[in-house]
Design an enzyme around this catalytic site. Structure first.
Site, PDB file in Angstrom:
ATOM      1  N   ASN A 154       0.804  -1.216   0.000  1.00  0.00           N
ATOM      2  CA  ASN A 154       0.000   0.000   0.000  1.00  0.00           C
ATOM      3  C   ASN A 154       0.841   1.272   0.000  1.00  0.00           C
ATOM      4  O   ASN A 154       0.397   2.317  -0.427  1.00  0.00           O
ATOM      5  CB  ASN A 154      -0.952   0.003   1.201  1.00  0.00           C
ATOM      6  N   GLN A 182      -4.534  -3.991  -2.415  1.00  0.00           N
ATOM      7  CA  GLN A 182      -4.043  -2.886  -3.248  1.00  0.00           C
ATOM      8  C   GLN A 182      -3.917  -3.262  -4.715  1.00  0.00           C
ATOM      9  O   GLN A 182      -3.791  -2.385  -5.572  1.00  0.00           O
ATOM     10  CB  GLN A 182      -2.679  -2.403  -2.733  1.00  0.00           C
ATOM     11  N   HIS A 204     -13.465  -0.480  -0.729  1.00  0.00           N
ATOM     12  CA  HIS A 204     -13.236   0.965  -0.801  1.00  0.00           C
ATOM     13  C   HIS A 204     -11.902   1.329  -1.437  1.00  0.00           C
ATOM     14  O   HIS A 204     -11.598   2.508  -1.625  1.00  0.00           O
ATOM     15  CB  HIS A 204     -13.409   1.623   0.578  1.00  0.00           C
ATOM     16  N   THR A 240     -25.949 -10.001  10.021  1.00  0.00           N
ATOM     17  CA  THR A 240     -26.900  -9.700   8.952  1.00  0.00           C
ATOM     18  C   THR A 240     -26.188  -9.045   7.775  1.00  0.00           C
ATOM     19  O   THR A 240     -25.330  -8.182   7.954  1.00  0.00           O
ATOM     20  CB  THR A 240     -28.008  -8.763   9.486  1.00  0.00           C
ATOM     21  N   CYS A 328      -2.715   4.466   7.783  1.00  0.00           N
ATOM     22  CA  CYS A 328      -3.014   3.931   9.100  1.00  0.00           C
ATOM     23  C   CYS A 328      -1.903   4.262  10.088  1.00  0.00           C
ATOM     24  O   CYS A 328      -2.128   4.317  11.287  1.00  0.00           O
ATOM     25  CB  CYS A 328      -3.199   2.425   9.018  1.00  0.00           C
TER      26      CYS A 328
HETATM   27  C1  LIG Z   1      -6.639  -0.607   3.014  1.00  0.00           C
HETATM   28  C2  LIG Z   1      -5.926  -1.881   3.205  1.00  0.00           C
HETATM   29  C3  LIG Z   1      -6.345  -2.811   4.163  1.00  0.00           C
HETATM   30  C4  LIG Z   1      -7.485  -2.538   5.100  1.00  0.00           C
HETATM   31  O1  LIG Z   1      -8.720  -2.592   4.463  1.00  0.00           O
HETATM   32  P1  LIG Z   1     -10.031  -2.159   5.277  1.00  0.00           P
HETATM   33  O2  LIG Z   1     -11.140  -2.650   4.409  1.00  0.00           O
HETATM   34  O3  LIG Z   1      -9.977  -0.680   5.353  1.00  0.00           O
HETATM   35  O4  LIG Z   1     -10.012  -2.827   6.581  1.00  0.00           O
HETATM   36  C5  LIG Z   1      -5.656  -3.992   4.260  1.00  0.00           C
HETATM   37  N1  LIG Z   1      -4.600  -4.251   3.486  1.00  0.00           N
HETATM   38  C6  LIG Z   1      -4.160  -3.386   2.556  1.00  0.00           C
HETATM   39  C7  LIG Z   1      -2.982  -3.743   1.723  1.00  0.00           C
HETATM   40  C8  LIG Z   1      -4.799  -2.174   2.390  1.00  0.00           C
HETATM   41  O5  LIG Z   1      -4.349  -1.323   1.490  1.00  0.00           O
END
Ligand SMILES: *Cc1c(COP(=O)(O)O)cnc(C)c1O
Length: 386
Positions: A154, A182, A204, A240, A328
């Protein structure tokens, strides 16, 4: 005057695609509990199954493998937790192998499990962020339960040789997980081709909604649910169904698959335009990561004698949104652990900026960044006492 917004933080999250928004608006009417047997329930379940197929097609996953989760963090935690349980139950395979540059949802899980006394080995990476295969080989053995290696990083975009790692790990009888979050929508991802047993992804990161993702689980491999409760997902994940989010992810998956080739080339072009522009206009910069094995759209650059956080804030004043290290971990003012693990020296790691492109970025935006960035670096370097 309209406020300039140039969003170059697509590895942190992406905006919703307009077709995803439209589909989710329609799906909000699907209020039936998908586990209910009546018409409203069946209608919701039908939409969910359609999304499941779209995700399965996107990652070329085996039939029956797709389990919906709240995202990639949950999917990653689920895999580590299930192997922890197997170790607790007395499995002779009681060691887990992963790498030093995984996403925090794995790095922090590893720290937690180590505190509890589990043995987890971290395979080192080279200066480009690639797993050192000789080191991985040394870490193999008949006590290894799980090998987990992310597909694309990432922060610096490095793509790992997951297929080779899976072959090696399977040869030693271990199971294999990859966090492909990613890579989705940027490079072709085939669970069959990679040969992995578990794969995590998150909507997302490819223009779908937040709070929904997938853990794909190959048939016949060990599994234990993280969430216990109702019988959703064949007992693999209770709770759910989030009809709206699942429908949104399905549409995003279909678009990602259809536009992969074109989008991948476009992201690479924008990334290279910015890299070349930065190298031409700013002296003494270091591009982090791998030249040959890099996700299109990710550019991580160190600017010695300029603080990453200061660069970020000055760019923000110009309407340009970037990140230092991983989203993060940022806000912590700690240097990037990914860069440190790649052997980048601590000063360079402090001065790194990640530009991550997405489908809505344009060449004009790259020109704008190339206009604003050089004077910011120059000013910060003049102020620097180092
Ligand atoms: C964004 C990301 C995650 C976390 O995903 P979430 O759906 O936000 O928990 C995990 N691994 C990588 C490589 C990411 O880029």
């Amino acid at each position: 005057m309209e406020q300039t917004i140039i969003y170059l933080d697509n590895n942190a999250t992406t905006p919703l695609h307009e077709d995803v928004i439209a589909a989710m608006n329609r799906a909000n009417e699907l209020y039936g509990n998908a586990s209910s047997m009546h018409a409203m329930g069946r209608e919701a379940m039908e939409a969910i199954e359609e999304s499941r197929q779209a995700v399965r097609d996107l990652i070329d996953a085996p039939e029956g493998s797709i389990v919906f989760t709240s995202g990639a963090s949950e999917a990653n935690n689920t895999v580590f937790n299930l192997f922890r349980e197997r170790i607790d139950l007395g499995s002779k395979r009681n060691r887990i192998v992963t790498t030093t540059i995984e996403h925090p949802s794995i790095i922090e899980m590893v720290a937690h499990l180590r505190e509890l006394g589990y043995t987890i080995d971290l395979c080192p990476v080279d200066h480009t962020g690639r797993v050192v295969m000789e080191e991985m080989e040394k870490l193999m053995g008949d006590d290894v339960a799980l090998v987990s290696v992310m597909l694309g990083n990432n922060e610096i975009g490095t793509i790992q040789p997951v297929k080779e790692i899976a072959l090696l790990a399977h040869h030693h009888g271990a199971y294999v997980h990859t966090d492909a979050t990613q890579a989705i929508g940027k490079i072709p991802v085939s669970m069959e081709e990679l040969g992995v047993d578990y794969l995590s992804l998150s909507a997302h990161k490819f223009y779908g909604p937040k709070g929904i993702g997938v853990l794909a689980i190959r048939k016949g491999v060990p599994f234990a649910p993280f969430f216990h409760g109702g019988h959703q997902e064949g007992g693999k994940r209770a709770g759910t169904y989030n009809n709206t989010a699942i429908v949104g992810m399905g549409v995003a998956a279909r678009i990602a698959r259809e536009e992969l080739e074109e989008e991948s080339a476009r992201l690479w072009k924008l990334r290279e335009m910015l890299r070349e522009g930065i190298e031409a206009s700013i002296p003494n910069v270091v591009v982090n990561g791998s030249r040959d094995y890099c996700l299109p759209g990710t550019l991580d650059v160190s600017f010695p004698r300029a603080e990453g956080e200061s660069i970020l804030l000055y760019l923000d004043l110009e309407g340009i949104m970037v990140s230092t290290g991983s989203a993060c971990a940022s806000g912590s003012l700690e240097p990037s652990y990914v860069l440190l693990a790649s052997g980048v020296d601590i000063e360079l790691a402090h001065g790194s900026i990640r530009f991550s492109f997405g489908r809505y970025n344009t060449e004009d935006e790259v020109h704008y960044v190339l206009e604003k960035l050089p004077p910011i670096i120059k000013r910060l370097r003049e102020m620097s006492i180092r």
